[in-house]
Design an enzyme around this catalytic site. Structure first.
Site, PDB file in Angstrom:
ATOM      1  N   HIS A 112       9.277   1.027   4.708  1.00 32.55           N
ATOM      2  CA  HIS A 112       8.178   0.090   4.965  1.00 32.55           C
ATOM      3  C   HIS A 112       8.607  -1.330   4.633  1.00 32.55           C
ATOM      4  O   HIS A 112       8.334  -2.268   5.372  1.00 32.55           O
ATOM      5  CB  HIS A 112       6.949   0.508   4.134  1.00 32.55           C
ATOM      6  CG  HIS A 112       5.747  -0.341   4.340  1.00 32.55           C
ATOM      7  ND1 HIS A 112       5.617  -1.599   3.782  1.00 32.55           N
ATOM      8  CD2 HIS A 112       4.598  -0.127   5.050  1.00 32.55           C
ATOM      9  CE1 HIS A 112       4.445  -2.114   4.133  1.00 32.55           C
ATOM     10  NE2 HIS A 112       3.811  -1.236   4.899  1.00 32.55           N
ATOM     11  N   GLY A 113       9.253  -1.512   3.491  1.00 31.18           N
ATOM     12  CA  GLY A 113       9.786  -2.803   3.107  1.00 31.18           C
ATOM     13  C   GLY A 113       8.883  -3.651   2.248  1.00 31.18           C
ATOM     14  O   GLY A 113       9.351  -4.539   1.528  1.00 31.18           O
ATOM     15  N   ASP A 114       7.567  -3.424   2.304  1.00 30.72           N
ATOM     16  CA  ASP A 114       6.623  -4.196   1.499  1.00 30.72           C
ATOM     17  C   ASP A 114       5.491  -3.283   1.036  1.00 30.72           C
ATOM     18  O   ASP A 114       4.326  -3.686   1.003  1.00 30.72           O
ATOM     19  CB  ASP A 114       6.068  -5.370   2.329  1.00 30.72           C
ATOM     20  CG  ASP A 114       5.322  -6.389   1.481  1.00 30.72           C
ATOM     21  OD1 ASP A 114       5.569  -6.448   0.259  1.00 30.72           O
ATOM     22  OD2 ASP A 114       4.468  -7.118   2.040  1.00 30.72           O
ATOM     23  N   PHE A 115       5.835  -2.075   0.671  1.00 31.30           N
ATOM     24  CA  PHE A 115       4.815  -1.063   0.384  1.00 31.30           C
ATOM     25  C   PHE A 115       4.167  -1.294  -0.967  1.00 31.30           C
ATOM     26  O   PHE A 115       4.841  -1.415  -1.991  1.00 31.30           O
ATOM     27  CB  PHE A 115       5.430   0.338   0.422  1.00 31.30           C
ATOM     28  CG  PHE A 115       4.391   1.424   0.367  1.00 31.30           C
ATOM     29  CD1 PHE A 115       3.708   1.801   1.507  1.00 31.30           C
ATOM     30  CD2 PHE A 115       4.088   2.045  -0.834  1.00 31.30           C
ATOM     31  CE1 PHE A 115       2.735   2.795   1.464  1.00 31.30           C
ATOM     32  CE2 PHE A 115       3.117   3.034  -0.893  1.00 31.30           C
ATOM     33  CZ  PHE A 115       2.440   3.399   0.254  1.00 31.30           C
ATOM     34  N   ARG A 116       2.850  -1.351  -0.965  1.00 30.76           N
ATOM     35  CA  ARG A 116       2.050  -1.465  -2.178  1.00 30.76           C
ATOM     36  C   ARG A 116       0.638  -1.004  -1.855  1.00 30.76           C
ATOM     37  O   ARG A 116       0.306  -0.742  -0.711  1.00 30.76           O
ATOM     38  CB  ARG A 116       2.057  -2.898  -2.702  1.00 30.76           C
ATOM     39  CG  ARG A 116       1.587  -3.964  -1.718  1.00 30.76           C
ATOM     40  CD  ARG A 116       1.754  -5.341  -2.345  1.00 30.76           C
ATOM     41  NE  ARG A 116       1.177  -6.403  -1.540  1.00 30.76           N
ATOM     42  CZ  ARG A 116       1.798  -7.068  -0.596  1.00 30.76           C
ATOM     43  NH1 ARG A 116       3.057  -6.763  -0.308  1.00 30.76           N
ATOM     44  NH2 ARG A 116       1.195  -8.042   0.061  1.00 30.76           N
TER      45      ARG A 116
END
Length: 299
Positions: free
Chosen positions: A194-198
């Site tokens: 995803h690269g920016d998963f939160r």
């Protein structure tokens, strides 16, 4: 259509991509917000606010009256990479790509933007986040154009170098850069991330309870993708007298639940937290930087 861009977008875009490019695109955004839906045959209901940090999202309906979301992003954020990742996942764990619109805009499945995992108690949110992110870790498509963890973190490490001698962040910066070098020294996984998963990037849906949105996709190992999740609700952890042991337990719990090496997750969490902390310092967000750097010191 008259509208004012979301404040979060106006503030965050210049910090991430530079004042000149951001100002140029933001100046054209009112026209884009009117033209793109019209050319795509969409009727705008409302703008999502506070929205994202690098795009404008409009809730729309298509010609048949079906609900959707229109994402308008500047070309320098590489919306084509998000498109390719969403197409590859095809709705598995992530919002479904319905169509493309003019200017690399994306027509997406309508989710519930007001309901994210941050609305859940912490333990439940982390459990649901783990179940969502594991679905995204698949083999990347053949001939993909996604950047790698090595490439992305090289740029970040270069920017962090200025803080090596900083009185506040210097020691942690050196440790984070050393951790990156060690993590990249050997062979690693090559999965689509995803690269920016939160938690804030996982929204409630109708087709599935929770679906990921807003990927900044790249290819690499799972521990990198999981690292941003480790520091969720960092302000609450910093305010707690048990913040440090709680942070370390979270690393171990997430690593074990997703079969990720604990030390690799700890190392990438250190690097990504310090990178965010030094970027916050550069952007003048001192309170946020202090939270992040304190969290990093616990690792």
């Amino acid at each position: 259509m008259g509208f004012e861009p979301p404040r979060r977008l106006v503030t965050a875009l210049p910090e991430r991509y530079g004042d000149a490019d951001a100002a140029d695109w933001l100046g054209r955004l009112p026209g884009l917000a009117e033209r793109v839906p019209r050319e795509a045959g969409l009727t705008v209901e409302r703008m999502v606010a506070p929205g994202g940090r690098d795009s404008l999202v409009l809730l729309v309906r298509d010609a048949g009256g079906e609900p959707a979301a229109l994402k308008i992003a500047p070309p320098f954020t590489r919306p084509d990479r998000e498109r390719d990742a969403l197409a590859h996942w095809n709705g598995w764990g992530a919002v479904r790509l319905l169509a493309e619109a003019p200017g690399d805009s994306l027509v997406l499945e309508r989710l519930h933007p007001e309901v994210s995992l941050r609305s859940l108690p912490e333990a439940k949110a982390l459990l649901e986040a783990a179940g969502t992110v594991r679905k995204l870790w698949v083999e990347p498509p053949a001939g993909h154009a996604f950047e790698t963890v090595t490439e992305r973190t090289a740029r970040q490490a270069s920017a962090m170098g200025d803080y090596r001698a900083d009185a506040v962040a210097g020691e942690l910066t050196a440790a984070a850069l050393a951790a990156r070098e060690e993590l990249l020294a050997g062979p690693a996984e090559e999965l689509l991330l995803h690269g920016d998963f939160r938690q804030g990037k996982v929204l409630g849906g109708d087709r599935a309870p929770w679906l990921a949105v807003g990927p900044d996709p790249l290819v690499g190992e799972r521990a990198y993708d999981l690292a941003r999740l480790v520091r969720e609700r960092v302000e609450d952890l910093v305010a707690s007298s048990a913040g440090a042991p709680a942070a370390r337990r979270r690393v171990n719990r997430l690593a074990d639940s997703l079969d990720v090496d604990r030390e690799r997750l700890r190392g990438w969490t250190l690097f990504r937290t310090v990178e965010s902390g030094t970027r916050a310092l550069t952007g003048g967000r001192r309170q946020e930087a202090e939270w992040l750097l304190e969290f990093a010191s616990w690792l």
